[in-house]
Design an enzyme around this catalytic site. Structure first.
Site, PDB file in Angstrom:
ATOM      1  CE  LYS A 239      -3.613   2.619   0.165  1.00 15.67           C
ATOM      2  NZ  LYS A 239      -4.577   2.625   1.260  1.00 15.67           N
ATOM      3  CE  LYS A 286      -8.215  16.169 -14.923  1.00 17.18           C
ATOM      4  NZ  LYS A 286      -9.584  15.840 -14.482  1.00 17.18           N
ATOM      5  CB  CYS A 295      -4.894   7.909   1.413  1.00 20.03           C
ATOM      6  SG  CYS A 295      -6.286   7.096   2.223  1.00 20.03           S
TER       7      CYS A 295
END
Length: 494
Positions: A239, A286, A295
């Site tokens: 993660k 982007k 997060c």
């Protein structure tokens, strides 16, 4: 679902799932009863989704108000699709919520710990108090062989430390096992990402733990979802590494935006050209205001901090610049707006469209949109903030800002309109109708989400960072000092 990596001797931990099954329910003889400890963003979504899949689930939290809301069928945060799934899961009788950890310990066969790991005040380290408390309080009550599973994002080494801790505390001793199953939810798509993830990762220490997790995710695995079975440390690292990679990709294209401003190049066309390279891809490439939320910012800081503790800080030192580029986007946005209005924001009426860190969310933690609105206000602008869902949370963080109840109200007599969060309501708004409400048809598109031709055709002066008509924008020391005063301590559901 299909996958392209077959299991080989060089890839022994990759486990292809069975062919998709027509029955999404878990096998009754294998289905464990599940508890979910922590009912914030991650926990509530996980509890609801697992009950929807057919498991008996008990959600647990220390906050009685949150538990009451969930038991009544009310989700205490905004997430599309989750209220409907909650209502269905409650009606099935498979889901309920409690504050009683004794009941949870007795009920569950597999316990998922989903509590928050916010950034410590005054440090880049993760605050693990809530994770430690959840594991230890649960372990002290467990008297039969069950599996404790962490889903929270934690520094590498946490699972090993917690294993020793809970085995010391629990009456079961070494028989109590810990596993790690990292989550990869995107706010706005959390239900979809839980029910149909692009992969599952099991960090386990024994075949028994793997079997229990397979049973807990049987309907998802039956769809053909790729599964990686690995050790605890690798599962924790997945993660942190994933979020660090995504943050780096976002900051890279935003760094290129700064180059475009200095050279007259167009960052949107640059991003399109780069994205067509299959080695790079267009996702997360982007240009715009940058990332925020609960997060990515705190996870890359925690990862960097943990690497420094391990003596390998040089390996991820680049994450410091990734973070700095991201914060600099906020400063450059304010500088551009200041330039657009003539160099002085005092008394300028600003329609600030968006407060959440991303659309389809009410999360304002470390939100670039809200920081920009606050900096404009502190430089003397009259700022009217409108967000379809995040106004309550935004007001809690910055109560001195003015919050509009509609797009029309925010636009009223505005000297400059600033798109800060790319909600669909803003993307599809009619620039002709908008122009009738503002004082000056000047728009700054910080997300490159609007169609410049549509706005120019409606008489708007269109500006965006990294676009060829935008002159290089210097960042003033004044903005940097203002940014340092902004509140980063909001602790909202994750």
């Amino acid at each position: 679902m299909t996958f392209t990596l077959p299991p080989t001797s060089s890839n022994p931990s990759f486990h292809p799932s069975p062919s998709p099954s027509s029955d999404p329910s878990p096998s009754p003889e294998r289905a464990p009863r599940l508890t979910v400890i922590g009912t914030g963003y991650l926990g509530a979504t996980h509890a609801v989704s697992m009950a929807f899949l057919g498991y008996e689930v008990l959600g647990v939290d220390i906050d009685p108000h949150k538990i009451a809301l969930l038991n009544q069928g009310t989700v205490p945060f905004y997430e599309p699709g989750l209220p409907e799934k909650l209502e269905e899961a409650l009606a099935s009788g498979r889901l309920r919520f409690t504050t009683d950890l004794d009941e949870a310990a007795e009920f569950g066969d597999v316990h998922f710990v989903c509590v928050g790991t916010p950034q410590k005040l005054g440090s880049e380290a993760a605050d693990l108090r809530f994770v430690d408390s959840a594991f230890t309080e649960l372990a002290s009550r467990i008297t039969r062989k069950v599996l404790l599973v962490g889903k929270s994002t934690v520094p590498i080494g946490t699972a090993e430390r917690l294993t020793a801790l809970v085995q010391q505390i629990s009456p079961l001793g070494a028989e109590l096992e810990v596993a790690w199953n990292p989550e990869f939810l995107r706010e706005g798509f959390a239900v979809q990402d839980t029910l149909h993830p692009d992969r599952l990762v099991f960090g386990v220490s024994s075949p028994w733990a793997e079997d229990r997790l397979r049973a807990a995710f049987e309907p998802i695995l039956a769809e053909g979802t790729p599964l990686i079975v690995t050790d605890l440390a690798t599962a924790e690292l997945v993660k942190s590494a994933a979020n660090s990679f995504l943050a780096t990709k976002i900051s890279y294209i935003n760094a290129m935006s700064e180059v475009c401003e200095a050279t007259g190049a167009d960052v949107t066309q640059l991003a399109e050209a780069l994205g067509l390279d299959e080695r790079i891809g267009s996702r997360f490439l982007k240009p715009g205001l940058g990332f925020g939320g609960g997060c990515l910012p705190k996870d890359i800081r925690s990862f960097k901090h943990r690497a420094e503790e391990l003596g390998i800080g040089a390996a991820v030192a680049f994450l410091g610049e990734v973070d700095a580029i991201n914060i600099r986007r906020r400063l450059r946005t304010v500088a551009l707006i200041r330039q657009v209005v003539g160099g002085d924001l005092t008394g300028v009426r600003v329609a600030a469209l968006g407060a959440a860190f991303k659309p389809d969310s009410d999360d304002v933690r470390d939100a670039p949109a809200l920081d920009v609105a606050r900096m404009l206000y502190l430089e003397g602008a009259v700022v009217s903030v409108y967000d379809p869902e995040a106004a309550v949370n935004a007001h809690r963080v910055y109560p001195d800002l003015e919050y509009a109840s509609s797009l029309d109200q925010a636009l009223a007599d505005a000297d400059v309109t600033v798109l800060l969060t790319e909600w669909e309501e803003f993307r599809t708004a009619d620039p002709v109708e908008m122009g009738a409400r503002v004082r000056s048809r000047t728009v700054v598109d910080t997300r490159n989400a609007l169609n410049p031709d549509r706005y120019r055709a409606a008489g708007w002066d269109y500006w965006a960072l990294g676009r060829p008509h935008t002159a290089p924008v210097p960042v003033s020391n004044r903005s940097e000092s203002v940014l340092a005063t902004l509140d980063k301590s909001a602790d909202l559901p994750c």
